[in-house]
Each structure stands twice: as C-alpha cells, then as structure tokens.
Design a protein around this motif. Structure first.
Motif, PDB file in Angstrom:
ATOM      1  N   ASN A 158      13.540  17.302 -20.796  1.00  0.00           N
ATOM      2  CA  ASN A 158      14.468  17.715 -19.750  1.00  0.00           C
ATOM      3  C   ASN A 158      15.346  16.550 -19.307  1.00  0.00           C
ATOM      4  O   ASN A 158      14.886  15.407 -19.222  1.00  0.00           O
ATOM      5  N   PHE A 159      16.615  16.838 -19.036  1.00  0.00           N
ATOM      6  CA  PHE A 159      17.559  15.874 -18.467  1.00  0.00           C
ATOM      7  C   PHE A 159      17.800  16.231 -17.004  1.00  0.00           C
ATOM      8  O   PHE A 159      18.081  17.388 -16.678  1.00  0.00           O
ATOM      9  N   ARG A 160      17.703  15.233 -16.132  1.00  0.00           N
ATOM     10  CA  ARG A 160      17.959  15.424 -14.707  1.00  0.00           C
ATOM     11  C   ARG A 160      19.309  14.810 -14.343  1.00  0.00           C
ATOM     12  O   ARG A 160      19.616  13.683 -14.732  1.00  0.00           O
ATOM     13  N   PHE A 161      20.082  15.561 -13.605  1.00  0.00           N
ATOM     14  CA  PHE A 161      21.387  15.086 -13.155  1.00  0.00           C
ATOM     15  C   PHE A 161      21.486  15.241 -11.641  1.00  0.00           C
ATOM     16  O   PHE A 161      20.922  16.170 -11.056  1.00  0.00           O
ATOM     17  N   PHE A 162      22.229  14.319 -10.991  1.00  0.00           N
ATOM     18  CA  PHE A 162      22.491  14.387  -9.552  1.00  0.00           C
ATOM     19  C   PHE A 162      21.184  14.488  -8.757  1.00  0.00           C
ATOM     20  O   PHE A 162      21.002  15.382  -7.924  1.00  0.00           O
ATOM     21  N   ASP A 163      20.272  13.542  -9.046  1.00  0.00           N
ATOM     22  CA  ASP A 163      18.980  13.471  -8.353  1.00  0.00           C
ATOM     23  C   ASP A 163      18.169  14.755  -8.486  1.00  0.00           C
ATOM     24  O   ASP A 163      17.434  15.150  -7.570  1.00  0.00           O
ATOM     25  N   GLY A 164      18.281  15.402  -9.609  1.00  0.00           N
ATOM     26  CA  GLY A 164      17.474  16.591  -9.869  1.00  0.00           C
ATOM     27  C   GLY A 164      18.088  17.892  -9.411  1.00  0.00           C
ATOM     28  O   GLY A 164      17.460  18.947  -9.570  1.00  0.00           O
ATOM     29  N   ILE A 165      19.295  17.847  -8.852  1.00  0.00           N
ATOM     30  CA  ILE A 165      19.959  19.101  -8.473  1.00  0.00           C
ATOM     31  C   ILE A 165      20.191  19.967  -9.707  1.00  0.00           C
ATOM     32  O   ILE A 165      20.048  21.189  -9.681  1.00  0.00           O
ATOM     33  N   VAL A 166      20.517  19.319 -10.813  1.00  0.00           N
ATOM     34  CA  VAL A 166      20.727  20.008 -12.089  1.00  0.00           C
ATOM     35  C   VAL A 166      19.665  19.534 -13.076  1.00  0.00           C
ATOM     36  O   VAL A 166      19.483  18.329 -13.278  1.00  0.00           O
ATOM     37  N   GLY A 209      16.820  25.711 -21.260  1.00  0.00           N
ATOM     38  CA  GLY A 209      16.699  26.146 -19.873  1.00  0.00           C
ATOM     39  C   GLY A 209      17.601  25.355 -18.943  1.00  0.00           C
ATOM     40  O   GLY A 209      17.908  24.180 -19.195  1.00  0.00           O
ATOM     41  N   LEU A 210      18.030  25.994 -17.872  1.00  0.00           N
ATOM     42  CA  LEU A 210      18.891  25.374 -16.867  1.00  0.00           C
ATOM     43  C   LEU A 210      18.385  25.765 -15.487  1.00  0.00           C
ATOM     44  O   LEU A 210      18.114  26.943 -15.231  1.00  0.00           O
ATOM     45  N   ILE A 211      18.240  24.768 -14.597  1.00  0.00           N
ATOM     46  CA  ILE A 211      17.829  25.015 -13.211  1.00  0.00           C
ATOM     47  C   ILE A 211      18.801  24.294 -12.289  1.00  0.00           C
ATOM     48  O   ILE A 211      19.054  23.097 -12.446  1.00  0.00           O
ATOM     49  N   LEU A 212      19.348  25.025 -11.315  1.00  0.00           N
ATOM     50  CA  LEU A 212      20.214  24.458 -10.276  1.00  0.00           C
ATOM     51  C   LEU A 212      19.519  24.641  -8.935  1.00  0.00           C
ATOM     52  O   LEU A 212      19.197  25.777  -8.552  1.00  0.00           O
ATOM     53  N   THR A 213      19.284  23.556  -8.222  1.00  0.00           N
ATOM     54  CA  THR A 213      18.596  23.601  -6.937  1.00  0.00           C
ATOM     55  C   THR A 213      19.467  22.965  -5.871  1.00  0.00           C
ATOM     56  O   THR A 213      19.829  21.783  -5.976  1.00  0.00           O
TER      57      THR A 213
END
Length: 357
Positions: A158-166, A209-213
């Motif tokens: 998994n790649f985390r972007f913007f402190d895990g927002i993406v 997979g994609l998760i936006l939080t």
C-alpha cells in the motif's frame, strides 16, 4: 470525493460484465452484514482490500487461523453424528447420498486457512479455501452442486499519501483453482468423484484498492476495490488433477463502500458501514438486494467486539473476544439462495480461531 467517484466510474467501464462471485468474505465482515472494503483492518486486507494494509497499526504473524462456515442443515448433520468430522459429507457421492435423506434443503460448508505475515503497508500469505453449495430436488430427482477449492499465494503493498488521507494498495496473486459446477446430477448416480467432475487450472491475478479518509470528526471514509483486474484466466496447468478442463475465468468486479467511526468514550468506539458489491454488473443483477450490505461494530477496549448488520435482505450478528495472541470469532448471517421472485434464506454460521504474534 469527485475524483473518487470518477475513478470508480472509470474502473466500472473497464471491467467486463459477468456473474459476480465472491471468493472470500471473513467472519468479521459477515457479522457486519457482509461489508468489508471500508472497514477491514487486519491481515485479511491482503485478500479483500490491499489499501487497508495502510490501516495496520502493528505487525502480525498469523500461525494458524481455521475459519469454518456452515449452514443449518450441516449443523444438524454434525449434531446427529455427535460432531464427528468424519461424518460430514465432503465428497460428491457422500453429499448426494446425504442430501437425498434431506430433500429440498440447501447444504453449504466452507473452510479457510490463511497463514500470513503483515506489517503496516505490506504483507504476504497463503490462502487455502474449500467450499460447496448443494441441494437435492425431490421433484426432479437431481442435485445441483457448486464446488471450489483454491490455493492462493498473495503479496500486497500500500502507498500512503497526504498523511494517510489517501491509501492506494494492490496485491499480486498466484491461484490454483479447482471447481465443479453441476446443475443436473441424477439422483440415482453412483461412484461420483471429484476426479471426473472438476475443472482445474492456475493463473496470476491482481486486485487494486483505494481508500479516502477525511481527517474530520467520525473519519468518514470512501473505499473501492477492483477485484481480478483485467479478468483472471486459469490457463496454466493445475497441481492436483491431470487432463481436466480449465475453470472459467474470474471476471473483474468492483466493490464500493462507505464508513464512519464514532468514538464512544475512552475505551470504546464504533464503526458503521454500507457497501455495494459488483457495481460494474449491478444493472444486470435481477435481484439487486443480493449486492447490498450494511453493518456496525462496537469495539470495547480492543478486547470485545459486538457486531450486527443486514446482508442482502437478512439480519447478521457477530461476536469477537481478542487477547494478546488469540482471537475467537463467531457470526451468523442469512444468504439469499432463492430466486428474484421467490426469496429463500439460508441461515449460516461461522467460527474462527486465530493464533498470531
């Protein structure tokens, strides 16, 4: 949010139409109505949503984790035989002979094992699965049977972007699949064996997979998983049966889910989720309720978990007790096995024990 919606629509246009088949759904998810893509947060992320590897807070080495699913008929057969596992039918002739004693009743059983190792953003594991659905019709004097036996080697990142927002994750899988799909097995058949009934093959596959939080109160989350990117073909030779035809390809499917995570106090929190499975083929589904799932979970001090939900059109419930190295999980859920105009619930039960470090 707009980018997320556009991405899902783009993936849906790329994915081919076809029958929706779910190769794995775990005890936790089934207790929560069958929804998982927006809330999964353990080693099963490797299977269900690799982007959720970015939600792991620690590393886990799972040594053994038998997970058993069954329905009311098989549960009754086990009780009648004092839970002797040797009396549970698992060969096709045994299944037919047993179901002829229980006509017009659905039979379902499955077993999963998933030894694995995961750390934040990375993991690998070996998934072994066995399952069958069967029913003997007294009017037609024949049995329908669907059987799957898979062994899958998985690795995910998994790649985390913007402190895990993406979170954007993917896995790579090598799968050996054995399957049988027979709708008209004569009731007078004898000598049935998997050797002459199954198709077998192996192939490579991948899920994305994609998760936006959103970093706000309740942590509202949008998630999507594209399973079997570009379809999965089992065109290579299998490991167990010689000279058998190849299984059908697994068609691409896209699951979309949402969730929120209210904090209930110092030692408690909650998750609420809803999900639609196979959105790219939803328009072709004559009984769309079979694709809808919703659930919730109460987490008390990361030790006790109480779950409930709505799977297809039936209630679900689940319970988990977690210790330092062990998990005990139970669930009950309803599965639709009828037709779009004649609904039929198959009440199912599941148990999982996991030992991990």
């Amino acid at each position: 949010t707009l980018i997320f919606i556009l991405l899902v629509l783009f993936l849906a246009n790329l994915a081919h139409a076809g029958n929706y088949y779910e190769a794995y759904n775990g005890i936790r998810s089934l207790g929560m109505g069958g929804a998982n893509v927006a809330v999964v947060n353990d080693e099963t992320s490797l299977i269900t949503n690799p982007a959720a590897l970015g939600k792991l807070r620690s590393s886990y080495l799972t040594i053994i984790d038998p997970e058993i699913h069954t329905n009311g008929l098989v549960k009754g057969i086990m009780e009648d035989n004092k839970y002797n596992p040797l009396k549970i039918p698992y060969k096709p002739q045994d299944i037919l002979d047993t179901l002829k004693q229980h006509p017009d009743k659905h039979s379902y059983s499955s077993l999963y094992l998933f030894p694995s190792f995961v750390v934040p953003n990375f993991g690998f594991g070996l998934l072994g699965s066995y399952s069958y659905d069967a029913q003997y019709s007294s009017a037609a004097n024949e049995m329908s049977l669907q059987y799957h036996n898979d062994y899958s080697l998985l690795i995910g990142y998994n790649f985390r972007f913007f402190d895990g927002i993406v979170k954007l994750g993917f896995n790579a899988k090598y799968i050996n699949r054995v399957e049988a799909k027979e709708d008209h097995i004569a009731g007078g058949s004898s000598g049935l064996s998997w050797d002459s009934m199954v198709n077998e093959g192996s192939g490579f596959a991948s899920d994305v997979g994609l998760i936006l939080t959103a970093p706000v109160f309740y942590l509202p989350t949008l998630a999507a998983v594209w399973h079997d990117v570009g379809d999965t073909s089992y065109s290579h030779a299998g490991f167990f049966y010689d000279g058998r035809p190849r299984p059908e390809s697994s068609k691409s499917s896209i699951d979309v889910g949402i969730s929120i995570s209210p904090i209930l106090g110092k030692y408690g929190r909650m998750q609420i989720t809803a999900e639609v499975k196979g959105v790219n083929t939803l328009s072709q589904e004559p009984d769309k309720a079979k694709r809808y799932h919703a659930g919730l979970e109460f987490n008390i001090y990361d030790k006790l978990f109480i779950r409930g939900g709505w799977n297809q059109r039936y209630w679900t419930a689940g319970l988990e007790i977690a210790a330092v190295n062990t998990q005990f999980q139970l669930a009950s859920w309803g599965e639709e096995v009828g037709t779009p105009t004649n609904h039929q619930e198959d009440r199912r039960y599941g148990f999982k024990f996991a030992f991990r470090f």
